[in-house]
Design an enzyme around this catalytic site. Structure first.
Site, mmCIF file in Angstrom:
data_model
loop_
_atom_site.group_PDB
_atom_site.id
_atom_site.type_symbol
_atom_site.label_atom_id
_atom_site.label_comp_id
_atom_site.label_asym_id
_atom_site.label_seq_id
_atom_site.Cartn_x
_atom_site.Cartn_y
_atom_site.Cartn_z
ATOM 1 N N GLU A 141 0.804 -43.476 -17.452
ATOM 2 C CA GLU A 141 -0.232 -42.448 -17.323
ATOM 3 C C GLU A 141 -0.412 -42.025 -15.867
ATOM 4 O OE1 GLU A 141 -1.486 -40.927 -19.728
ATOM 5 O OE2 GLU A 141 -1.473 -42.218 -21.494
ATOM 6 N N ARG A 174 0.388 -38.110 -14.952
ATOM 7 C CA ARG A 174 -0.806 -37.317 -14.628
ATOM 8 C C ARG A 174 -0.982 -37.145 -13.122
ATOM 9 N NH1 ARG A 174 -5.353 -38.319 -19.239
ATOM 10 N NH2 ARG A 174 -4.063 -39.371 -20.774
ATOM 11 N N ASP A 197 7.383 -40.954 -28.821
ATOM 12 C CA ASP A 197 7.563 -39.514 -28.680
ATOM 13 C C ASP A 197 8.362 -39.054 -27.469
ATOM 14 O OD1 ASP A 197 5.492 -40.442 -27.120
ATOM 15 O OD2 ASP A 197 4.015 -38.976 -27.778
ATOM 16 N N GLU A 238 -0.306 -30.883 -28.118
ATOM 17 C CA GLU A 238 1.078 -30.839 -28.596
ATOM 18 C C GLU A 238 1.399 -29.603 -29.434
ATOM 19 O OE1 GLU A 238 0.189 -34.635 -27.051
ATOM 20 O OE2 GLU A 238 -0.805 -33.630 -28.733
ATOM 21 N N THR A 251 5.666 -34.280 -19.443
ATOM 22 C CA THR A 251 4.946 -34.516 -20.691
ATOM 23 C C THR A 251 3.436 -34.372 -20.538
ATOM 24 O OG1 THR A 251 4.939 -35.984 -22.639
ATOM 25 C CG2 THR A 251 4.622 -37.007 -20.459
#
Length: 690
Positions: free
Chosen positions: A212, A216, A361, A552, A655
């Site tokens: 993360e 991010r 994913d 998404e 992502t």
């Protein structure tokens, strides 16, 4: 996630912050040599990492000495006063707005008209719709500025906030920074930049998520650096200009963070630990799952570190994340599909759970995106992507019982066990990624004319369309028009698989034609009594009814529109956006004094996730996810923008929706591994002669 703060300790990087000023051209590529020779095999030697900080000039330009002048103290005092006034003004909460109008009140009034909106026969004004998205962002940002400035978490209903760890991580500010640049919000960017310059630090003595923090924070800083230098007309800030004293702020913060995150990769196998202590640059195994890392998380940090390597010229970043891909491939995933856990110590997979939802994913997403990021110069990742598509086709794609919706299922007990017809909202990234991979981001009409177009690529477009329709159906299936976190589907018994309808062709001539592929596609036509066949195919369990403002589906609509040019994807996106405005807005009342008494006005002060999206009014969760501003609103804005704005041909989105440039790798920045041959299967015994 929840973090408990611990006392700070001296940073091991403090003696390593002053580094040589090396000349960097273009985006800031240094000529320094990689500091990893002999270490990757090991993997890293402890306490033996020295990365020269990229620098193309001193952070503050030194001034020449001059004779002392009597008026200089007054000049300095005047500058200080002006600086204080500017800082005070820029630091003040912007609510009810720096503009003359109150966006929250305007947006609330507009929301009251949405039920009356009817399809227009006139040409749609997409610029006007894009502006509504921009207004929703401004309202979200101003609520955060007023109630939670600098905090990592924001609860817009209660107006409360908190940090994940002491001192904060810049979770919301850094994540939303490039969205503000893309939306050309100069005032908001200036305020965020000032906070990053004065308050953002990454020396906390606490563990944070490796994945993360990379996607991010590192991704956000790298994207901000790229946009501020390559798109100077978007939210222009003087300190971002070439040669200005603060030009390198974002990349300096990114390099410091990247150095600290590297400690997560110092495992026996090279697979990163799930967490990392930023102060010590020390990786920590997961507290659950037997210490295993999520496969998706371990393999979805490559775009960020590879671009950091490109900017700094330091191959250590590149090799650390590239090693991960080599270790994963050495496990010989069956048909290109990987279990969702992997051990950092051994590099072996844990369990047999195969899915493209949580923890699975973005492994697949980053295969094709790594190939595209480096200008298609690393074919190994395209090869891995194509293998995974065949595995998905063979094992995971099925059709629902009544309406033949294409369903992307799961194999929780391995590929030889039963299919579970469950789709996380997270898997709705796949339709757009399918389309991106099929055309490399080019318009479909153009890609179909290329020499390398094939029936396989045509089938990928078909799959992308069908999965996109299924994801859209999960929005239509709820009372609010907002999808649940998880949807279940009704299949035949045994399920009808993609392989059953269209067996994997042995040659291009055996592949299904576009006409045959589209023959099963059915529109989601509305019925007055709600009796559409597809509704019977979708089940929403009580525990799965929440909506977390996830991006998404809108992400895939963005890709589908950019690739196919089909306006239907924009229209679906507009319906989704209106549903978010109608059902997730946090509305506050204000009492106004009038000559003839009191009057009540309303305004939207923010947007929140939902505990139950299948009832009206919905039940709120009182939390604004950082990806609401970083991803969801950004993709809405880009969907309604011109196709060439932040084009797919020139960019790749990580992502977390942070755009990064495509580039050709040079020097040590190249694929440093080769796939090992797969074990040869034993030959089938010959049949007895008749």
């Amino acid at each position: 996630m929840s973090y408990q703060g611990r006392p700070f300790a001296a940073s091991p990087f403090q003696d390593n912050r002053s580094r040589s000023n090396q000349g960097l051209a273009g985006l800031g590529v240094s000529t320094g040599q990689a500091g990893l020779s002999g270490k990757v095999g090991g993997f890293f030697d402890n306490n033996d990492r020295t990365l020269p900080m990229y620098k193309d000039k001193p952070y503050f330009t030194p001034k020449r000495t001059a004779p002392r002048r009597r008026w200089r103290p007054l000049l300095v005092l005047g500058v200080c006063v002006l600086t204080f006034l500017w800082y005070y003004k820029s630091s003040m909460p912007l609510w009810p707005g720096s503009d003359s109008s109150d966006k929250g009140a305007e947006l609330w009034k507009w929301a009251q008209t949405l039920d009356d909106e009817s399809p227009s026969k006139e040409r749609v004004d997409w610029n006007a719709r894009r502006e509504k998205v921009r207004e929703a962002f401004i309202v979200s940002w101003e609520g955060y500025e007023r109630d939670a400035w600098g905090s990592d978490e924001y609860h817009p209903v209660s107006g409360q906030s908190k940090n994940m760890i002491d001192g904060g991580m810049g979770w919301i500010i850094v994540d939303a920074l490039d969205t503000m640049m893309i939306m050309n919000l100069t005032t908001q960017v200036r305020h965020a930049r000032e906070w990053i310059a004065t308050s953002l630090k990454y020396n906390q003595d606490h563990d944070v998520s490796t994945f993360e923090t990379t996607i991010r924070m590192l991704g956000g800083l790298l994207s901000a650096h790229y946009l501020s230098t390559q798109y100077p007309n978007l939210a222009p800030i003087a300190d971002d200009d070439v040669g200005a004293v603060g030009e390198d702020l974002y990349i300096e913060k990114a390099t410091d963070l990247g150095d600290r995150l590297l400690g997560a990769f110092e495992s026996p196998s090279g697979i990163p630990y799930a967490s990392v202590n930023l102060n010590k640059s020390e990786g920590l195994p997961s507290h659950g799952d037997g210490g295993a890392s999520s496969t998706a998380e371990a393999t979805s940090v490559q775009l960020e570190f590879k671009y950091l390597a490109k900017l700094t010229g330091e191959a250590e970043y590149w090799k650390a994340v590239e090693k991960v891909m080599e270790v994963v491939d050495e496990q010989k995933p069956q048909d290109g599909l990987v279990p969702i856990y992997i051990h950092p110590k051994s590099g072996n997979f844990k369990g047999q759970n195969i899915r493209l939802g949580s923890r699975g994913d973005s492994y697949y997403e980053y295969l094709i995106k790594q190939y595209l990021q480096t200008a298609e110069q690393e074919p190994v990742y395209k090869e891995l992507w194509d293998e995974s598509l065949l595995g998905i086709r063979k094992h995971l794609l099925a059709f629902s019982k009544n309406a033949q919706l294409m369903v992307l299922g799961e194999r929780p007990n391995g590929l030889d066990e039963n299919l579970t017809p469950k789709m996380d909202h997270l898997v709705c990234f796949l339709p757009g990624t399918y389309a991106l991979g099929a055309t490399s981001g080019r318009p479909l009409a153009e890609a179909r004319k290329s020499a390398d177009w094939s029936q396989q690529r045509e089938e990928e477009i078909f799959i992308s369309r069908e999965l996109m329709k299924t994801c859209w159906a999960t929005y239509l299936a709820t009372a609010t028009g907002l999808a649940p976190e998880i949807s279940h589907f009704i299949l035949d018994s045994p399920p009808v698989m993609m392989e059953d309808k269209y067996p994997d062709p042995k040659s291009p001539s055996e592949a299904a034609s576009p006409h045959e592929l589209h023959s099963i596609s059915q529109p989601l036509s509305p019925q007055a009594d709600g009796s559409e066949p597809w509704r019977k195919d979708i089940e929403i369990h009580n525990m799965d009814r929440h909506n977390l403002q996830r991006p998404e589906t809108i992400e895939s609509l963005f890709y589908m529109y950019r690739v196919t040019g089909d306006e239907i994807y924009r229209e679906w996106g507009w319906e989704m956006f209106k549903a978010f405005i109608k059902h997730t807005a946090v509305v506050e009342k204000e009492e106004s004094e009038l000559a003839d008494g009191e009057a009540t006005t309303r305004r939207i002060k923010g947007f929140t996730s939902l505990s139950n999206a299948n009832t009206i009014p919905p039940t709120t969760r009182d939390n604004m996810e950082s990806f609401w501003m970083a991803e969801t609103l950004k993709y809405f804005y880009l969907l309604f923008s011109d196709r060439d704005f932040i084009s797919l041909e020139d960019h790749i989105f990580n992502t977390e929706a942070h755009p990064l440039p495509r580039f050709k790798p040079t020097g040590d920045l190249k694929t440093g591994w080769q796939r090992k041959p797969k074990p040869v299967k034993a030959a089938e015994p010959a049949e007895a002669a008749e």
